[in-house]
Design a protein around this motif. Structure first.
Motif, PDB file in Angstrom:
ATOM      1  N   GLY A  11       7.685   0.520  14.542  1.00 46.48           N
ATOM      2  CA  GLY A  11       6.234   0.667  14.585  1.00 46.48           C
ATOM      3  C   GLY A  11       5.705   1.902  13.873  1.00 46.48           C
ATOM      4  N   ASN A  12       4.390   1.896  13.606  1.00 46.45           N
ATOM      5  CA  ASN A  12       3.637   3.015  13.015  1.00 46.45           C
ATOM      6  C   ASN A  12       3.962   3.310  11.553  1.00 46.45           C
ATOM      7  N   VAL A  13       4.795   2.490  10.902  1.00 47.79           N
ATOM      8  CA  VAL A  13       5.080   2.715   9.487  1.00 47.79           C
ATOM      9  C   VAL A  13       3.887   2.226   8.670  1.00 47.79           C
ATOM     10  N   LYS A  14       3.243   3.152   7.955  1.00 54.85           N
ATOM     11  CA  LYS A  14       2.058   2.806   7.156  1.00 54.85           C
ATOM     12  C   LYS A  14       2.414   2.582   5.688  1.00 54.85           C
ATOM     13  N   ALA A  15       3.461   3.280   5.217  1.00 53.82           N
ATOM     14  CA  ALA A  15       3.814   3.160   3.796  1.00 53.82           C
ATOM     15  C   ALA A  15       5.256   3.595   3.572  1.00 53.82           C
ATOM     16  N   GLU A  62       4.946  -8.942   5.350  1.00 48.12           N
ATOM     17  CA  GLU A  62       5.286  -9.368   6.712  1.00 48.12           C
ATOM     18  C   GLU A  62       4.925  -8.299   7.745  1.00 48.12           C
ATOM     19  N   TYR A  63       5.238  -7.033   7.427  1.00 43.06           N
ATOM     20  CA  TYR A  63       5.050  -5.958   8.400  1.00 43.06           C
ATOM     21  C   TYR A  63       3.752  -5.176   8.182  1.00 43.06           C
ATOM     22  N   GLY A  64       3.050  -5.468   7.093  1.00 46.17           N
ATOM     23  CA  GLY A  64       1.759  -4.831   6.860  1.00 46.17           C
ATOM     24  C   GLY A  64       1.828  -3.353   6.519  1.00 46.17           C
ATOM     25  N   PHE A  65       2.725  -2.980   5.616  1.00 46.41           N
ATOM     26  CA  PHE A  65       2.782  -1.590   5.151  1.00 46.41           C
ATOM     27  C   PHE A  65       2.669  -1.565   3.632  1.00 46.41           C
ATOM     28  N   LEU A  66       2.369  -0.398   3.094  1.00 47.64           N
ATOM     29  CA  LEU A  66       2.164  -0.249   1.650  1.00 47.64           C
ATOM     30  C   LEU A  66       3.406   0.304   0.966  1.00 47.64           C
ATOM     31  N   LEU A  67       3.606  -0.083  -0.279  1.00 48.89           N
ATOM     32  CA  LEU A  67       4.684   0.441  -1.119  1.00 48.89           C
ATOM     33  C   LEU A  67       4.054   1.373  -2.151  1.00 48.89           C
ATOM     34  N   ILE A  68       4.333   2.662  -2.047  1.00 49.61           N
ATOM     35  CA  ILE A  68       3.815   3.650  -3.000  1.00 49.61           C
ATOM     36  C   ILE A  68       4.920   3.918  -4.009  1.00 49.61           C
TER      37      ILE A  68
END
Length: 491
Positions: free
Chosen positions: A258-262, A291-297
């Motif tokens: 959880g809590n992974v934003k990017a 799937e998990y709703g996080f961003l790839l920077i």
């Protein structure tokens, strides 16, 4: 340069005294302050022309100037002219320098400084050699040609046109066309912005993405500049090694926490290891992001330097549906282009990015930008990049062969697919310390980069840059280690 005739008429010239009078006339002007250090003095023919009421021979003026030069009053720069010396006799009295001050007159808070610890984590490797191309590869003739052309154009343009140039519309259009063609992703102007400075671009992007408690998965955990920005933005980060076979499994485990934003990715720049993702891994990362709703920077600096059969395909070229934010240097070919950072993302993200308070045009050089526009539009920047890439590929071949010949029993290294550095993993930190100490004691100058760690406990890897490369300079220390250290022995 135009000279005022009235200021260079020498009074009461007398035959036989011309040489001494010319000298005393110029000395008098300098002593009175009429001529200041580095002011230009008329050439011989002008002195003769301005004083045509008498016949002064060219050799007379030549000898007078020669004597003034010998005495330190003037200096002649071939092809440029003759100038007042900055150290003429008595200059210190006429132009006294401010005295150096060695102690502040008010109390400083030095105790608070002693309590401050660096927010940066200690790196487990040493940085030796440059990881950007040497300035010797800059096409000086091309730069000079375009600089001359645009300097002349600027003599005639209005201040309003200069303000338009300062906004950078033409420059952004050229950059957009250039990156769309070179990096393989077509883009809309609304999906791109330019920010100057790597740290500044990372900070601008991070501040839009992260809220308190959000987590960044960091695949470049020992990247000092990235670490500095994360600390400044107060972002919690979790390190992840992308080189192992269980990389994806570990990533999923972290995402389920959880809590992974990017997730931050920097091709060929993982610290202290580096690798580029396969097409299968790229597709898997994008699928997980959705799937998990996080961003790839994705931060891409080495797009110009690839040595394999095919280039790495940036995540931004896949059907990512807005889950990828691309950050990259325009080019590594010059210090200026290294600081021009391109941000490519969904249009609504770019719109928010543009709402940030305007900066004070840091890193701006309109002449450089005018030259770059011309070079991007003409294809010359692309050709320059290809030329330097070919040179660096040959340098990599040479340095890799040297490492194999002399250090095969002392370190493990991989032939990189891209970039301008090799990673060498030594057997232990004691081995690396002994080798570097031996080189220093033998009189070798080791080009540690600023802020690099030094060999010691916990440091057994080396990031060896070949951006500036000299075959003999690279071979000599490796050969010394081979000859003076028996196998993997410390003696």
């Amino acid at each position: 340069m135009d000279f005022d005739k009235q200021l260079w008429i020498i009074p009461e010239l007398a035959r036989g005294l011309y040489m001494a009078q010319i000298q005393q006339f110029i000395i008098g002007k300098i002593e009175r302050g009429d001529l200041k250090p580095l002011d230009q003095i008329p050439p011989y023919r002008m002195i003769i022309k301005f004083n045509s009421q008498v016949k002064i021979h060219r050799n007379t003026v030549f000898q007078a100037y020669g004597k003034l030069d010998d005495k330190g009053w003037i200096k002649t720069a071939p092809g440029k002219g003759t100038f007042v010396s900055v150290t003429f006799p008595g200059h210190a009295k006429l132009y006294p320098q401010a005295k150096s001050v060695y102690q502040m007159p008010v109390l400083l808070h030095t105790q608070s400084l002693k309590r401050v610890k660096s927010p940066l984590k200690k790196q487990s490797f040493i940085n030796v050699g440059f990881v950007v191309p040497s300035p010797c590869h800059i096409p000086a003739g091309l730069y000079s040609k375009y600089l001359t052309m645009h300097t002349k154009q600027y003599e005639k343009i209005t201040q309003m046109q200069q303000v338009i140039d300062l906004h950078g519309f033409e420059f952004k259009a050229a950059v957009l066309e250039y990156v769309s063609t070179l990096r393989g992703f077509g883009t809309d102007p609304d999906c791109m912005d330019i920010i100057r400075g790597r740290a500044e671009s990372l900070e601008a992007v991070f501040n839009l993405i992260f809220n308190k408690g959000d987590v960044l998965i960091n695949t470049s955990a020992e990247d000092a500049e990235l670490d500095l920005v994360l600390n400044r933005c107060k972002i919690k980060s979790l390190p992840l090694d992308t080189t192992g076979p269980d990389f994806i499994a570990k990533l999923i485990f972290m995402l389920e926490g959880g809590n992974v934003k990017a997730m931050h990715i920097r091709p060929q720049c993982g610290f202290p290891k580096s690798n580029n993702f396969s097409v299968e891994i790229c597709l898997k990362l994008i699928a997980l992001a959705k799937e998990y709703g996080f961003l790839l920077i994705e931060e891409d600096d080495y797009h110009e330097f690839w040595y394999g059969s095919s280039k790495y395909k940036p995540l931004a070229t896949y059907a990512h549906e807005g889950y990828v934010i691309y950050l990259g240097a325009l080019s590594l070919l010059s210090a200026y282009t290294q600081n021009i950072r391109i941000v490519n993302a969904a249009a609504d993200f770019i719109a928010l990015l543009k709402l940030r308070p305007p900066g004070f045009f840091h890193y701006r050089n309109l002449m450089d930008e005018k030259m770059l526009i011309k070079m991007m539009n003409s294809g010359e920047l692309t050709q320059w990049g290809k030329s330097v890439n070919n040179i660096k590929q040959e340098h990599l071949r040479i340095v890799a062969a040297q490492m194999r010949n002399y250090l095969e029993d002392k370190a493990v290294f991989n032939y990189p697919e891209s970039g301008l550095n090799l990673w060498l993993a030594f057997i232990t930190d004691e081995h690396l310390t002994a080798y570097m100490s031996g080189l220093e004691q033998a009189g070798f100058d080791i080009p540690y980069m600023p802020n690099s760690e030094r060999p010691g406990q916990g440091i057994k890897d080396m990031r060896l840059g070949f951006g500036s490369f000299d075959s003999q300079e690279a071979e000599a220390p490796a050969k010394f280690l081979h000859q003076n250290f028996n196998g993997d022995s410390l003696s």
